[in-house]
Design an enzyme around this catalytic site. Structure first.
Site, PDB file in Angstrom:
ATOM      1  N   HIS A  24       3.541   6.734  -6.889  1.00  0.00           N
ATOM      2  CA  HIS A  24       2.730   7.779  -7.108  1.00  0.00           C
ATOM      3  C   HIS A  24       3.843   8.907  -7.157  1.00  0.00           C
ATOM      4  CE1 HIS A  24      -1.591   9.636  -7.221  1.00  0.00           C
ATOM      5  NE2 HIS A  24      -0.770  10.056  -8.379  1.00  0.00           N
ATOM      6  N   HIS A  54       0.876  -1.158   0.152  1.00  0.00           N
ATOM      7  CA  HIS A  54       0.187  -0.176  -0.017  1.00  0.00           C
ATOM      8  C   HIS A  54       0.776   1.253  -0.069  1.00  0.00           C
ATOM      9  CE1 HIS A  54      -3.716   2.264   1.254  1.00  0.00           C
ATOM     10  NE2 HIS A  54      -2.958   3.168   1.402  1.00  0.00           N
ATOM     11  N   GLU A  55       1.704   1.160   0.998  1.00  0.00           N
ATOM     12  CA  GLU A  55       2.758   2.630   1.058  1.00  0.00           C
ATOM     13  C   GLU A  55       3.573   2.606  -0.230  1.00  0.00           C
ATOM     14  OE1 GLU A  55       1.676   4.848   3.002  1.00  0.00           O
ATOM     15  OE2 GLU A  55       0.303   3.489   4.226  1.00  0.00           O
ATOM     16  N   HIS A  80       1.604   4.388  -3.089  1.00  0.00           N
ATOM     17  CA  HIS A  80       1.677   6.030  -2.707  1.00  0.00           C
ATOM     18  C   HIS A  80       3.176   6.144  -3.239  1.00  0.00           C
ATOM     19  CE1 HIS A  80      -1.965   6.669  -0.822  1.00  0.00           C
ATOM     20  NE2 HIS A  80      -1.863   5.816   0.283  1.00  0.00           N
TER      21      HIS A  80
HETATM   22 ZN   LIG Z   1      -3.021   5.387   1.804  1.00  0.00          ZN
END
Ligand SMILES: [Zn+2]
Length: 678
Positions: free
Chosen positions: A474, A467-468, A471
């Site tokens: 991105h 998940h991290e 990010h």
């Molecule tokens: Zn998040």
């Protein structure tokens, strides 16, 4: 000696100079950086030429660069490696920072110039990114009342002051009510069913207050395990009712009037600024755009999830009936769900951990990024760091071009806050012919290695890492001109797409085969275990979905229409819950009076975002499943239209360019098992 915080750093050759920074550097650095930022703004407003995009909007976006850098180093350290002194500095600089941002917000000369460019925007021949930036800058003033006459400006200020007082009061009341209740137990039988850890914590809590026995409170770490595991139904009932009655007891901490005040003030504020409702105001800067779209989104999901939820509720009721429960109540839900889950899945989380050695999982994330986007991660020890546990990497693409600096800080320690997050020390931007690359970091609190065992992650930690890392991608793959539109600077109902999307790879055999190997035997993870995780994560998903939707709909009811005539909080709430109710109502309980997300925090008109983000990530991953989870073309579409684009365009347009269509909830319904698989 020069203040190291004020030295510029760029690209891999110079990075944040952590080892040179001393605490006494921070305050002077903030002061000087604020002066510098002010001077940059003055230069814009004192320009004698007519306002243009080039002499106003662009320099405004690049202004305050030093201040941003100092702030990001300081506040990141305050989260990841803090101490009393840093916290004290934070107290000192916070007023300076808010004063500075107020100065900008109230700078009429600056707004005049921005407005003049904005009014001429149709004839300026701007790129999409420039038009987005102009719109964003203009609205950051207009949405704070810059267009109002003086009387209205005063009104707005008055409303804002009242609102911040009321929100504060709301939070204080909830806190006071949470702390006012405790359940003191002296007979160990009353704790039957609780895991040892929860029992121990209850004992400690009692000890701290010089009490014998055990103490259960309304704080989540105490409340949740008790509701989930305690066999004593009467005690569960007592605790649940106390929890649900917070700030709804007609005492001095009651929040009913506060709730009505807040929604009415928000409505007035929105009207004053020219919006129909508070929700219209908030959603203008969201992917969802309007309350109507949020409602149709929610109702559409509700229609699909409701039959599943009702079926599950019946299953759960039948299961509880064997225990003599005639009517399943709110205080039975978590308890019997847990029991039924155990009966159906009997999932042993510990059995999975040997397959997820931290180093293997990181390599797995890097390999996935390599297969999708051609990224290479090379660990280097020449990059300055703030703690020896931090790992540092240089990231390049297939051509060997430098893409980003990547920091990873995995283990808990004193001075680091809980949870996991992604952050950056330097954003990406382009100026003249330079593409200045970002410095990105992820910070987590994973299981530490011991003398005899490496760090072995739980499955939950594995998905958190992905998940991290999503990010982080991105941030790292950003390719925009303006720093304020770069990377994760997107509307917040869009920001979880890359992160949640990446989690999907953790469930796929093709991806797990790359890294999920037993740390001693090198054996690949048995897929039936993974399937079990998948199935159990969907357990009672219909009920879960309905619960989330009920909160989102309540939020929209409070904020999506004129609240002037609402007199009774509980009645209004019951009305809002009509379509989503499974358990019998408890007359002495009220959700709204303790709904801190929307009445204290910043989630008002935003609760729907949780489900919205799930719909997006499921739909996006469906595209990968259709074409192959490592399909280069699909990955390139994602890179070119979403990951590199930051907030340069409307999220819905970015998404459609990637996916070829607007997001559909079909994939989520399928993934969650809410519709039959075809
Ligand atoms: Zn998040």
């Amino acid at each position: 000696m020069k203040n190291p915080l004020l030295q510029n750093f760029n690209t891999p050759h110079t990075t944040a100079p952590f080892s040179k920074i001393k605490n006494e550097h921070f305050k002077p650095a903030f002061e000087e950086a604020i002066q510098k930022a002010k001077a940059e703004i003055d230069e814009i407003t004192s320009n004698s030429e007519a306002p243009s995009f080039k002499n106003t909007i662009e320099p405004l976006d690049f202004s305050g660069y030093t201040l941003d850098r100092v702030s990001s180093i300081f506040f990141n350290l305050n989260s990841a490696e803090t101490n009393d002194e840093i916290q004290k500095i934070a107290q000192e600089v916070s007023p300076l920072l808010s004063e500075f941002s107020n100065d900008i917000r109230l700078n009429e000369k600056l707004f005049e110039r921005i407005k003049s460019v904005y009014d001429a925007r149709k004839n300026l021949d701007l790129t999409v990114e420039q038009a987005t930036l102009l719109d964003k800058k203009y609205k950051s003033f207009a949405r704070n009342g810059a267009n109002l006459d003086d009387t209205s400006k005063n009104k707005l200020r008055e409303i804002d002051m009242k609102l911040s007082k009321r929100s504060l009061q709301f939070g204080e009341n909830v806190l006071a009510e949470t702390n006012a209740f405790e359940m003191h137990l002296t007979d160990e039988n009353q704790l039957k069913g609780l895991p040892d850890g929860a029992k121990e914590a209850a004992k400690m809590a009692a000890k701290e207050k010089d009490l014998e026995g055990w103490l259960i409170t309304l704080d989540y770490p105490s409340y949740v395990p008790f509701m989930t595991y305690a066999d004593d139904r009467n005690l569960r009932k007592k605790l649940a009712i106390a929890f649900g009655a917070r700030a709804f007891k007609n005492n001095k901490f009651d929040n009913q009037k506060v709730v009505l005040d807040i929604v009415n003030l928000r409505h007035k504020r929105a009207n004053l600024l020219g919006y129909k409702t508070h929700a219209h105001f908030v959603l203008e800067e969201r992917m969802a755009e309007t309350p109507e779209k949020v409602l149709s989104f929610s109702n559409d999901l509700l229609e699909k999830a409701k039959p599943a939820a009702e079926k599950e509720f019946k299953q759960l009721s039948d299961f509880a009936k064997k225990d003599g429960i005639e009517q399943l109540q709110k205080w039975d839900g978590a308890y019997y769900s847990e029991k039924l889950k155990k009966q159906n899945f009997d999932l042993d989380q510990e059995a999975l951990k040997p397959y997820f050695k931290l180093e293997n999982v990181i390599d797995g994330a890097f390999t996935v990024a390599n297969k999708l986007f051609g990224l290479q991660f090379k660990e280097v020890d020449t990059i300055d760091k703030y703690h020896k546990d931090v790992k540092t990497y240089e990231v390049t693409n297939t051509n060997g071009d430098f893409i980003a600096v990547f920091y990873a800080d995995f283990f808990p320690r004193k001075g680091k806050r809980n949870g996991a997050w992604m952050t950056s020390y330097k954003s990406q931007w382009k100026k003249d012919s330079e593409n200045s690359r970002p410095h990105i970091s992820i910070v987590c609190n994973f299981t530490k290695p011991t003398d005899t065992k490496p760090s072995l992650l739980t499955f939950n930690e594995v998905t958190t890492l992905f998940h991290e890392f999503g990010h982080a991608l991105h941030g790292m793959l950003a390719d925009t001109v303006y720093p304020s539109l770069s990377g994760t600077s997107v509307y917040w109902d869009f920001v979880e797409l890359p992160s949640q999307l990446l989690e999907n790879w953790c469930y796929e055999k093709e991806a797990l085969d790359l890294f999920a190997k037993h740390y001693e035997t090198n054996e690949p993870i048995p897929m039936d275990l993974v399937q079990k995780i998948k199935d159990s994560s969907n357990f009672l998903e219909g009920m879960q979905t309905m619960r989330q939707l009920s909160f989102g709909l309540l939020d929209m009811q409070w904020h999506g229409a004129d609240p002037t005539n609402i007199k009774n909080v509980k009645e209004f709430e019951n009305q809002a819950f009509t379509d989503t109710q499974l358990y019998p109502d408890v007359a002495e309980n009220c959700m709204s009076t303790a709904f801190s997300h929307i009445f204290q925090g910043g989630y008002s008109s935003g609760y729907y975002s949780y489900k919205w983000a799930e719909v997006l990530d499921a739909d996006a991953f469906e595209f990968f499943k259709e074409t192959g989870i490592f399909n280069k073309e699909t990955a390139t579409l994602l890179l070119e239209n979403v990951l590199s684009k930051g907030g340069t365009d409307k999220p819905m347009d970015l998404y459609k360019r990637f996916r070829g269509a607007a997001p559909s909830n079909k994939a989520l319904l399928k993934r969650a098992g809410l519709v039959e698989k075809q």
